[in-house]
Design a protein around this motif. Structure first.
Motif, PDB file in Angstrom:
ATOM      1  N   ARG A   1       6.312   0.395  -2.710  1.00  0.00           N
ATOM      2  CA  ARG A   1       7.392  -0.321  -2.027  1.00  0.00           C
ATOM      3  C   ARG A   1       7.726   0.297  -0.674  1.00  0.00           C
ATOM      4  NH1 ARG A   1      11.803  -1.589  -6.877  1.00  0.00           N
ATOM      5  NH2 ARG A   1      10.415  -2.907  -8.154  1.00  0.00           N
ATOM      6  N   ARG A   2       7.342   1.542  -0.447  1.00  0.00           N
ATOM      7  CA  ARG A   2       7.669   2.216   0.813  1.00  0.00           C
ATOM      8  C   ARG A   2       6.698   1.851   1.937  1.00  0.00           C
ATOM      9  NH1 ARG A   2       6.435   7.311   0.289  1.00  0.00           N
ATOM     10  NH2 ARG A   2       7.689   8.007   2.075  1.00  0.00           N
ATOM     11  N   ALA A   3       5.607   1.195   1.617  1.00  0.00           N
ATOM     12  CA  ALA A   3       4.587   0.886   2.624  1.00  0.00           C
ATOM     13  C   ALA A   3       5.130  -0.074   3.674  1.00  0.00           C
ATOM     14  CB  ALA A   3       3.354   0.278   1.949  1.00  0.00           C
ATOM     15  N   VAL A   4       4.839   0.230   4.949  1.00  0.00           N
ATOM     16  CA  VAL A   4       5.257  -0.653   6.037  1.00  0.00           C
ATOM     17  C   VAL A   4       4.086  -1.102   6.905  1.00  0.00           C
ATOM     18  CG1 VAL A   4       7.590   0.302   6.138  1.00  0.00           C
ATOM     19  CG2 VAL A   4       5.812   1.274   7.601  1.00  0.00           C
ATOM     20  N   ASP A   5       3.055  -0.290   7.035  1.00  0.00           N
ATOM     21  CA  ASP A   5       1.893  -0.618   7.856  1.00  0.00           C
ATOM     22  C   ASP A   5       0.609  -0.391   7.079  1.00  0.00           C
ATOM     23  OD1 ASP A   5       3.113  -1.555  10.109  1.00  0.00           O
ATOM     24  OD2 ASP A   5       2.652   0.176  11.373  1.00  0.00           O
ATOM     25  N   VAL A   6      -0.395  -1.240   7.379  1.00  0.00           N
ATOM     26  CA  VAL A   6      -1.724  -1.127   6.779  1.00  0.00           C
ATOM     27  C   VAL A   6      -2.710  -1.023   7.935  1.00  0.00           C
ATOM     28  CG1 VAL A   6      -3.464  -2.293   5.387  1.00  0.00           C
ATOM     29  CG2 VAL A   6      -1.046  -2.420   4.733  1.00  0.00           C
TER      30      VAL A   6
ATOM     31  N   PRO B   1      -2.986  -1.464  13.286  1.00  0.00           N
ATOM     32  CA  PRO B   1      -2.175  -1.686  12.088  1.00  0.00           C
ATOM     33  C   PRO B   1      -1.748  -3.137  11.920  1.00  0.00           C
ATOM     34  CG  PRO B   1      -0.865  -0.612  13.776  1.00  0.00           C
ATOM     35  CD  PRO B   1      -2.267  -0.658  14.298  1.00  0.00           C
ATOM     36  N   LEU B   2      -1.623  -3.522  10.666  1.00  0.00           N
ATOM     37  CA  LEU B   2      -1.039  -4.801  10.276  1.00  0.00           C
ATOM     38  C   LEU B   2       0.275  -4.533   9.560  1.00  0.00           C
ATOM     39  CD1 LEU B   2      -4.149  -6.510   8.621  1.00  0.00           C
ATOM     40  CD2 LEU B   2      -3.132  -7.186  10.796  1.00  0.00           C
ATOM     41  N   PRO B   3       1.273  -5.374   9.760  1.00  0.00           N
ATOM     42  CA  PRO B   3       2.475  -5.251   8.930  1.00  0.00           C
ATOM     43  C   PRO B   3       2.126  -5.582   7.485  1.00  0.00           C
ATOM     44  CG  PRO B   3       2.553  -7.271  10.225  1.00  0.00           C
ATOM     45  CD  PRO B   3       1.365  -6.499  10.710  1.00  0.00           C
ATOM     46  N   VAL B   4       2.800  -4.947   6.548  1.00  0.00           N
ATOM     47  CA  VAL B   4       2.502  -5.169   5.138  1.00  0.00           C
ATOM     48  C   VAL B   4       2.599  -6.648   4.785  1.00  0.00           C
ATOM     49  CG1 VAL B   4       3.431  -4.811   2.817  1.00  0.00           C
ATOM     50  CG2 VAL B   4       3.018  -2.863   4.289  1.00  0.00           C
ATOM     51  N   ALA B   5       3.591  -7.346   5.332  1.00  0.00           N
ATOM     52  CA  ALA B   5       3.764  -8.760   5.004  1.00  0.00           C
ATOM     53  C   ALA B   5       2.517  -9.570   5.354  1.00  0.00           C
ATOM     54  CB  ALA B   5       4.981  -9.321   5.727  1.00  0.00           C
ATOM     55  N   LYS B   6       1.874  -9.276   6.497  1.00  0.00           N
ATOM     56  CA  LYS B   6       0.652  -9.982   6.878  1.00  0.00           C
ATOM     57  C   LYS B   6      -0.519  -9.535   6.009  1.00  0.00           C
ATOM     58  CE  LYS B   6      -1.902 -12.692   9.475  1.00  0.00           C
ATOM     59  NZ  LYS B   6      -1.764 -14.171   9.396  1.00  0.00           N
TER      60      LYS B   6
END
Length: 419
Positions: free
Chosen positions: A197-202, A224-229
């Motif tokens: 749940r702490r992830a913000v960037d991939v 990086p991609l935002p986690v939502a994308k």
């Protein structure tokens, strides 16, 4: 530029604030080098106009594996642009042998049997997780038809049509291709690796060679991609148009990020960092932001969705016989919404008429279109095509200038001759 979704727009605003306030972590390059890159990005360098002689080759140059016949490609440094006339008659999907190549260095030759994907970072619940090629293929798979387009596609028209200086590769309109991609959803892999749940960037990273710019080692290509994308419509593709990925197009595995600028579609993926804090790389700080008048000193938010464009399937300066019927063909596309309407002008923009769409408009893909033309008088002429997408956006007469020549969306003037 096409309007991003509300979640993407919020992410962009947040990331721009974090960058400007120094609250994001630099992933693999010194922050001072990032600042130096931004300073350079804010200055436009002279760019050869679209009509200037370009290097051409009958065989692939060093760094690209597949043949690049001059009737299909224009070679631009480490890149190969598809000549749009070569797409006529190819169907909705771009054959791999006609698909443009955007390389930062050279195509790496990677054996799928030896390939590993490592997912790691403090945004995971546990430690690093490795996936082999076979393990990846064993996961539930999906297919998506999507275009991949360089953010600088159309860059040369800032100079040739608008008289503005920009820096970068002098693409015309051929830095795009559409394919049927098959692979596994990135979300499937991230969940299997234990994303928390702490992830913000991939942050996916390619296996091509490290990029050196002006004496600074920027490392391997990564953005990086935002986690939502990352958890939405992104896939890790291992097939293209029903065949294993070709080497120049990311074999054995690449990212496909539908409708986003090409740099997000990392080729030759080797590892993915899942981070609990925002990440910065050269490819979302000094590169792939908008700089210049009308933009903040540190640049716009990182580019996400592609913009709106149209192109004729014609060579520049093509000849047409007067007083005979000709079938004009072309393609239009948008990263913001499916194309709704295409209009064509054969008199330099005085009169516009609707073109006939040959495909059902779909998000993330282009549409082919046709229009009849009977030229009445001989001499030079200009053809124009403009698209409108379902968001209501229409291609403008002039594109908003930025120093690196990204997201050119204006109507392109296509010169022809009537004989």
């Amino acid at each position: 530029m096409s309007s991003p979704s509300p979640s993407e727009a919020a992410y962009d605003r947040m990331r721009l604030r974090q960058w400007s306030r120094g609250r994001a972590r630099s992933a693999g390059v010194d922050r001072r080098d990032l600042l130096r890159l931004i300073t350079a990005a804010s200055l436009a360098a002279p760019l050869l106009p679209a009509g200037a002689p370009a290097a051409r080759a009958a065989v692939a140059p060093a760094g690209i594996v597949k043949p690049l016949p001059p009737e299909v490609f224009t070679v631009r440094g480490t890149n190969a642009e598809t000549n749009f006339a070569a797409l006529r008659g190819t169907g909705l999907l771009t054959p791999a042998d006609r698909f443009f190549v955007r390389n930062h260095t050279a195509t790496p030759l990677i054996d799928a049997a030896d390939w590993r994907l490592t997912v790691w970072g403090d945004g995971l619940e546990g430690g690093p997780v490795d996936f082999t090629y076979e393990a990846l293929r064993a996961l539930p798979s999906v297919s998506r038809t999507a275009f991949v387009e360089c953010a600088g596609n159309g860059r040369s028209f800032f100079t040739s049509q608008q008289g503005q200086q920009v820096s970068g590769t002098a693409w015309t309109l051929g830095a795009i291709g559409t394919a049927r991609w098959h692979g596994v959803r990135l979300a499937e892999v991230l969940r299997a690796a234990g994303i928390g749940r702490r992830a913000v960037d991939v942050l996916p990273r390619g296996l091509d060679a490290e990029v050196v710019s002006d004496g600074t080692n920027l490392g391997r290509v990564r953005r990086p991609l935002p986690v939502a994308k990352a958890l939405d419509d992104v896939i890790l593709a291992y097939e293209m148009n029903g065949e294993p990925l070709p080497r120049d197009h990311g074999a054995p595995v690449r990212l496909i990020v539908p409708s986003w600028v090409g740099i997000a579609n990392i080729k030759w993926v080797g590892d993915i960092e899942v981070s609990a804090e925002p990440l910065l790389t050269p490819w979302n700080t000094g590169l792939y932001r908008l700089f210049g008048p009308g933009h903040p000193p540190e640049g716009s938010a990182p580019l996400t969705r592609q913009t709106l464009k149209s192109a004729f399937e014609l060579a520049p300066g093509a000849s047409f016989a007067a007083r005979r019927r000709h079938l004009l063909t072309g393609r239009s596309w948008s990263g913001g919404a499916p194309v709704r309407r295409v209009e064509v002008s054969t008199d330099g923009g005085a009169v516009w008429r609707r073109a006939r769409l040959r495909d059902e408009p779909r998000a993330g893909s282009w549409v082919r279109w046709t229009a009849d033309w009977v030229p009445r008088t001989t001499g030079p002429g200009v053809l124009l095509a403009r698209a409108t997408d379902r968001s209501g956006r229409t291609q403008p007469v002039t594109a908003a200038h930025n120093t690196q020549g990204y997201l050119f969306d204006a109507v392109v003037r296509h010169p022809v001759t009537v004989v």
